[in-house]
Design an enzyme around this catalytic site. Structure first.
Site, PDB file in Angstrom:
ATOM      1  N   ASP A   1       0.825  -1.216   0.000  1.00  0.00           N
ATOM      2  CA  ASP A   1       0.000   0.000   0.000  1.00  0.00           C
ATOM      3  C   ASP A   1       0.859   1.266   0.000  1.00  0.00           C
ATOM      4  O   ASP A   1       0.375   2.350  -0.341  1.00  0.00           O
ATOM      5  CB  ASP A   1      -0.922   0.028   1.232  1.00  0.00           C
ATOM      6  CG  ASP A   1      -1.826  -1.194   1.307  1.00  0.00           C
ATOM      7  OD1 ASP A   1      -1.912  -1.928   0.312  1.00  0.00           O
ATOM      8  OD2 ASP A   1      -2.448  -1.405   2.354  1.00  0.00           O
TER       9      ASP A   1
ATOM     10  N   MET B   1      -5.435  -2.979  -5.194  1.00  0.00           N
ATOM     11  CA  MET B   1      -5.386  -2.916  -3.723  1.00  0.00           C
ATOM     12  C   MET B   1      -4.748  -1.606  -3.240  1.00  0.00           C
ATOM     13  O   MET B   1      -4.260  -0.817  -4.040  1.00  0.00           O
ATOM     14  CB  MET B   1      -4.584  -4.092  -3.183  1.00  0.00           C
ATOM     15  CG  MET B   1      -5.325  -5.397  -3.163  1.00  0.00           C
ATOM     16  SD  MET B   1      -4.296  -6.667  -2.377  1.00  0.00           S
ATOM     17  CE  MET B   1      -5.489  -7.999  -2.221  1.00  0.00           C
TER      18      MET B   1
ATOM     19  N   ARG C   1       0.225  -9.287  -4.942  1.00  0.00           N
ATOM     20  CA  ARG C   1       1.210  -9.405  -3.859  1.00  0.00           C
ATOM     21  C   ARG C   1       2.218 -10.515  -4.116  1.00  0.00           C
ATOM     22  O   ARG C   1       3.151 -10.696  -3.336  1.00  0.00           O
ATOM     23  CB  ARG C   1       0.492  -9.689  -2.523  1.00  0.00           C
ATOM     24  CG  ARG C   1      -0.509  -8.624  -2.158  1.00  0.00           C
ATOM     25  CD  ARG C   1      -0.897  -8.646  -0.705  1.00  0.00           C
ATOM     26  NE  ARG C   1      -1.497  -9.875  -0.237  1.00  0.00           N
ATOM     27  CZ  ARG C   1      -2.434  -9.938   0.698  1.00  0.00           C
ATOM     28  NH1 ARG C   1      -2.890  -8.822   1.244  1.00  0.00           N
ATOM     29  NH2 ARG C   1      -2.905 -11.090   1.099  1.00  0.00           N
TER      30      ARG C   1
HETATM   31  O1  F6P Z   1      -2.676  -4.026   3.513  1.00  0.00           O
HETATM   32  C1  F6P Z   1      -2.269  -4.768   2.452  1.00  0.00           C
HETATM   33  C2  F6P Z   1      -3.425  -5.281   1.660  1.00  0.00           C
HETATM   34  O2  F6P Z   1      -2.840  -5.971   0.583  1.00  0.00           O
HETATM   35  C3  F6P Z   1      -4.443  -4.247   1.197  1.00  0.00           C
HETATM   36  O3  F6P Z   1      -4.029  -3.536   0.079  1.00  0.00           O
HETATM   37  C4  F6P Z   1      -5.658  -5.118   0.967  1.00  0.00           C
HETATM   38  O4  F6P Z   1      -6.870  -4.401   1.084  1.00  0.00           O
HETATM   39  C5  F6P Z   1      -5.552  -6.114   2.061  1.00  0.00           C
HETATM   40  O5  F6P Z   1      -4.183  -6.236   2.374  1.00  0.00           O
HETATM   41  C6  F6P Z   1      -6.121  -7.477   1.719  1.00  0.00           C
HETATM   42  O6  F6P Z   1      -6.078  -8.250   2.865  1.00  0.00           O
HETATM   43  P1  F6P Z   1      -6.311  -9.803   2.996  1.00  0.00           P
HETATM   44  O7  F6P Z   1      -4.980 -10.446   2.889  1.00  0.00           O
HETATM   45  O8  F6P Z   1      -6.860  -9.924   4.379  1.00  0.00           O
HETATM   46  O9  F6P Z   1      -7.266 -10.227   1.916  1.00  0.00           O
END
Ligand code: F6P
Length: 358
Positions: A137, A179, A289
């Site tokens: 982020d 994201m 990610r």
């Molecule tokens: O904070 C990092 C992040 O990748 C955000 O951009 C996103 O909204 C969130 O994590 C998603 O989270 P999870 O892994 O709980 O789906």
């Protein structure tokens, strides 16, 4: 004698986490310390889930995505008890854990949430904690950048580059959702480098009819339109159409990825209605990610990891190893902690958005 350093990773995975673990561990071993990995973020302290990080364990990990330690969104100040909504503050378990495992310091790698817990541990118990600024982020205060953002932004840019010819062929509108929660760094950088025609970030408030006019202009000119949009937006007339899924996480953040209907779908429906052009929602999701860590994220991670260990070794605790002018630099945890986050300032987003090819 306290002879071990503890390391944990919290929050969402991001490229560079394994590089930090590698850099810190290598430096600690060189100095004669043992390294104890705490599994799944702060939760590992409660469960007692640990693993010794040996030289063999870190071999080859520095350029791998994810985290060998696993992660979680456990908030030690509000740990869920039983099945209901009851929570308890479990921070007092950390000093006990550290004593049990002979930890002379703890490196907490994470974003604003992980850092805010570390800050509390430092302030309330005087614990020797040092943090490393991770997140795709890009929104941690006190650092020029966070590791993870560069890799994810490159991945987003490539994903967008990959759909131009498809959408040019069909003449559709694409709403590509990225994201980043309340910060638009990933959307802006990835969207711009991917050649998007329209970029919508959470830092700004939008009027639907103006977005539709802009998209229409793009379609008239190019025959198709790619919008890159943040997963959180301020378009007041449409907010009621967003359908929440699961409740907030333990840090009180909406679990956006679990939404039944997010901005890509809402906007695509709306744009199709108002322009008469077919529109498609594309949610890039968790693949953002997982890309291979960029050179920058690996190099940052290695340097930040090594510096984090050095700070513990020298007793310079209560610090975040920020990335400032291309160097790992300690800054006081209170600058990054307290649940603060860093949105894109207008002096950065305005000139960048002025480059859109309209
Ligand atoms: O904070 C990092 C992040 O990748 C955000 O951009 C996103 O909204 C969130 O994590 C998603 O989270 P999870 O892994 O709980 O789906």
């Amino acid at each position: 004698m306290l002879e071990n350093v503890g390391i944990l990773t919290g929050g969402g995975p991001a490229a560079g986490l394994n590089a930090v673990i590698y850099g810190a561990t290598k430096a600690a071993h060189e100095a004669g310390y043992g390294v104890i990995g705490i599994r799944h973020g702060w939760r590992g302290i409660l469960d007692g889930q640990i693993m010794e990080i040996t030289p063999a364990r870190i071999s080859g990990i520095a350029n791998k995505p994810g985290t060998i330690l696993g992660t979680s969104r456990t908030n030690l100040t509000r740990v869920k008890i039983g099945k209901g909504s009851k929570t308890e503050d479990k921070t007092q378990e950390v000093p006990v854990f550290m004593k049990t495992h002979k930890l002379c310091g703890l490196i907490a790698i994470g974003g604003e949430d992980t850092i805010s817990v570390a800050e509390i541990l430092y302030n309330q118990f005087d614990l020797p904690v040092v943090c490393a600024p991770k997140t795709i982020d890009g929104d941690v205060c006190g650092t020029d950048r966070t590791f993870g953002l560069d890799t994810a932004a490159n991945w987003v840019a490539n994903a967008i580059r990959g759909i131009h010819e498809d959408f040019a062929s069909t003449g559709y509108i694409a709403c590509v959702e990225v994201m980043g929660r309340k910060a638009g760094w990933l959307t802006l950088y990835g969207g711009l480098a991917g050649g998007s025609h329209v970029i919508l970030i959470p830092e700004k408030t939008y009027v639907m009819s103006e977005i539709a006019d802009q998209v229409k202009k793009v379609v008239d000119r190019y025959g198709y339109c790619i919008l890159t949009i943040a997963e959180e937006l301020k378009i007041p007339a449409l907010i009621s159409k967003i359908q929440e899924g699961a409740g907030p996480d333990s840090f009180n953040h909406a679990q956006i990825a679990l939404r039944e209907k997010g901005w890509a779908k809402v906007l695509a429906e709306q744009l199709q209605k108002s322009t008469g052009v077919e529109a498609r929602p594309i949610v890039l999701g968790h693949a953002q990610r997982g890309g291979p860590p960029s050179v920058l994220d690996v190099i940052m991670g290695l340097q930040i990891g090594r510096k984090a260990f050095e700070l513990i070794h020298n007793g310079e605790i209560g610090q975040l190893v920020a990335w400032v002018s291309e160097n790992p630099v300690p800054v006081d945890l209170k600058i990054a902690g307290g649940g603060k986050f860093k949105p894109i300032p207008p002096e950065i987003y305005e000139p960048l958005l002025a480059n859109l090819d309209l």
